[in-house]
Design a protein around this motif. Sequence first.
Motif, PDB file in Angstrom:
ATOM      1  N   ASP A  40      -2.312   5.249  -3.172  1.00 39.87           N
ATOM      2  CA  ASP A  40      -1.191   5.596  -4.032  1.00 39.87           C
ATOM      3  C   ASP A  40      -0.033   6.080  -3.155  1.00 39.87           C
ATOM      4  O   ASP A  40      -0.178   7.032  -2.390  1.00 39.87           O
ATOM      5  CB  ASP A  40      -1.632   6.698  -4.990  1.00 39.87           C
ATOM      6  CG  ASP A  40      -0.519   7.190  -5.898  1.00 39.87           C
ATOM      7  OD1 ASP A  40       0.509   6.496  -5.998  1.00 39.87           O
ATOM      8  OD2 ASP A  40      -0.690   8.254  -6.514  1.00 39.87           O
ATOM      9  N   VAL A  41       1.124   5.412  -3.260  1.00 43.34           N
ATOM     10  CA  VAL A  41       2.298   5.829  -2.496  1.00 43.34           C
ATOM     11  C   VAL A  41       3.303   6.451  -3.475  1.00 43.34           C
ATOM     12  O   VAL A  41       4.436   5.999  -3.611  1.00 43.34           O
ATOM     13  CB  VAL A  41       2.916   4.653  -1.717  1.00 43.34           C
ATOM     14  CG1 VAL A  41       3.911   5.171  -0.674  1.00 43.34           C
ATOM     15  CG2 VAL A  41       1.837   3.830  -1.007  1.00 43.34           C
ATOM     16  N   GLY A  42       2.855   7.476  -4.159  1.00 43.34           N
ATOM     17  CA  GLY A  42       3.694   8.128  -5.149  1.00 43.34           C
ATOM     18  C   GLY A  42       4.387   9.369  -4.647  1.00 43.34           C
ATOM     19  O   GLY A  42       5.287   9.893  -5.302  1.00 43.34           O
ATOM     20  N   ARG A  43       3.972   9.864  -3.486  1.00 39.53           N
ATOM     21  CA  ARG A  43       4.561  11.050  -2.879  1.00 39.53           C
ATOM     22  C   ARG A  43       4.885  10.761  -1.423  1.00 39.53           C
ATOM     23  O   ARG A  43       4.322   9.820  -0.834  1.00 39.53           O
ATOM     24  CB  ARG A  43       3.601  12.242  -2.987  1.00 39.53           C
ATOM     25  CG  ARG A  43       3.278  12.626  -4.432  1.00 39.53           C
ATOM     26  CD  ARG A  43       2.360  13.837  -4.499  1.00 39.53           C
ATOM     27  NE  ARG A  43       2.023  14.160  -5.880  1.00 39.53           N
ATOM     28  CZ  ARG A  43       2.764  14.924  -6.672  1.00 39.53           C
ATOM     29  NH1 ARG A  43       3.895  15.440  -6.205  1.00 39.53           N
ATOM     30  NH2 ARG A  43       2.389  15.185  -7.911  1.00 39.53           N
ATOM     31  N   VAL A  58      -7.097   6.501  -1.802  1.00 41.87           N
ATOM     32  CA  VAL A  58      -6.452   7.316  -0.774  1.00 41.87           C
ATOM     33  C   VAL A  58      -5.188   7.912  -1.388  1.00 41.87           C
ATOM     34  O   VAL A  58      -4.401   7.196  -2.012  1.00 41.87           O
ATOM     35  CB  VAL A  58      -6.084   6.469   0.465  1.00 41.87           C
ATOM     36  CG1 VAL A  58      -5.358   7.330   1.507  1.00 41.87           C
ATOM     37  CG2 VAL A  58      -7.315   5.812   1.063  1.00 41.87           C
ATOM     38  N   GLY A  59      -4.999   9.212  -1.228  1.00 45.97           N
ATOM     39  CA  GLY A  59      -3.772   9.849  -1.705  1.00 45.97           C
ATOM     40  C   GLY A  59      -3.713  10.037  -3.199  1.00 45.97           C
ATOM     41  O   GLY A  59      -2.628  10.270  -3.743  1.00 45.97           O
ATOM     42  N   ALA A 103       1.843   0.971  -4.546  1.00 45.74           N
ATOM     43  CA  ALA A 103       0.475   1.100  -4.042  1.00 45.74           C
ATOM     44  C   ALA A 103       0.231   0.064  -2.953  1.00 45.74           C
ATOM     45  O   ALA A 103       0.882  -0.985  -2.921  1.00 45.74           O
ATOM     46  CB  ALA A 103      -0.544   0.937  -5.170  1.00 45.74           C
ATOM     47  N   ILE A 104      -0.714   0.385  -2.078  1.00 47.47           N
ATOM     48  CA  ILE A 104      -1.149  -0.538  -1.033  1.00 47.47           C
ATOM     49  C   ILE A 104      -2.627  -0.826  -1.240  1.00 47.47           C
ATOM     50  O   ILE A 104      -3.434   0.094  -1.412  1.00 47.47           O
ATOM     51  CB  ILE A 104      -0.908   0.067   0.369  1.00 47.47           C
ATOM     52  CG1 ILE A 104       0.583   0.240   0.638  1.00 47.47           C
ATOM     53  CG2 ILE A 104      -1.554  -0.806   1.453  1.00 47.47           C
ATOM     54  CD1 ILE A 104       1.378  -1.046   0.729  1.00 47.47           C
ATOM     55  N   TRP A 105      -2.970  -2.096  -1.223  1.00 49.74           N
ATOM     56  CA  TRP A 105      -4.352  -2.545  -1.409  1.00 49.74           C
ATOM     57  C   TRP A 105      -4.918  -3.008  -0.072  1.00 49.74           C
ATOM     58  O   TRP A 105      -4.272  -3.766   0.645  1.00 49.74           O
ATOM     59  CB  TRP A 105      -4.400  -3.698  -2.406  1.00 49.74           C
ATOM     60  CG  TRP A 105      -3.839  -3.391  -3.757  1.00 49.74           C
ATOM     61  CD1 TRP A 105      -2.518  -3.359  -4.115  1.00 49.74           C
ATOM     62  CD2 TRP A 105      -4.571  -3.068  -4.946  1.00 49.74           C
ATOM     63  NE1 TRP A 105      -2.383  -3.042  -5.439  1.00 49.74           N
ATOM     64  CE2 TRP A 105      -3.627  -2.855  -5.978  1.00 49.74           C
ATOM     65  CE3 TRP A 105      -5.936  -2.945  -5.240  1.00 49.74           C
ATOM     66  CZ2 TRP A 105      -3.995  -2.534  -7.273  1.00 49.74           C
ATOM     67  CZ3 TRP A 105      -6.312  -2.622  -6.528  1.00 49.74           C
ATOM     68  CH2 TRP A 105      -5.358  -2.418  -7.534  1.00 49.74           C
TER      69      TRP A 105
END
Length: 228
Positions: A211-214, A142-143, A109-111
């Motif tokens: 969320d950088v899950g995809r 986001v996302g 994740a990015i904050w």
Amino acid sequence: MTRRPDAVMLFAAGFGTRMGALTKDRPKPLIEVAGRPLIDHALDLTDDLRADRVVANLHYLPDQLATHLAPKGVLMSREEPEILETGGGLRAALPLLGPGPVFTLNTDAIWSGPNPLTLLRKAWNPDRMDALLMCVPIAQTVGHAGSGDFTTNAEGRISRGPGLVYGGAQIVKTDGLAAISEQAFSLNLLWDQMHELGRLFATIYPGRWCDVGRPEGVAMAEELIADV
């Protein structure tokens, strides 16, 4: 038992299957966002804490992560032969983390905004809390797909329900892990125990979170970083 957390657990063992081809030859924490591996963005957050110990759990393509993390002074907990999930992974890392409550941080994740770990430390009250989760209102994510993970009352206690997304950062007491019989298990089991005792709390993140899950989450995160 120490009441002030002085160790950080980075969750970095997962397969990253939702990332498709991006994780075919590298672990998800090494996927680059804005020219830097995801796990380095997480390590930026730990720098402000000046924690005594930072530990990462490894399972999928562990040697790549070990090579990247060793020069940074990160201790490593290898999960072999099976992956242990968040709860089992945290329990396996306790000899490296030490006694007392710990920070845990997901590395996908990015904050954008204040450091969530320092906000958690300011809000932590071990007399009332067994866990303090950093949660993000749906409108500030986001996302992320879905209606959220938790709802909160006026005192900050949380229950399962829509409205707030768990951002992947928390302070948690670890003594309850010993009573869980499963070897591989989610931290949700521990949270459920704490909820029954009225000791599961959240604090609300004032910034934005991605969320950088995809695969599409990479571009979204880079746009969020560029907006700062």
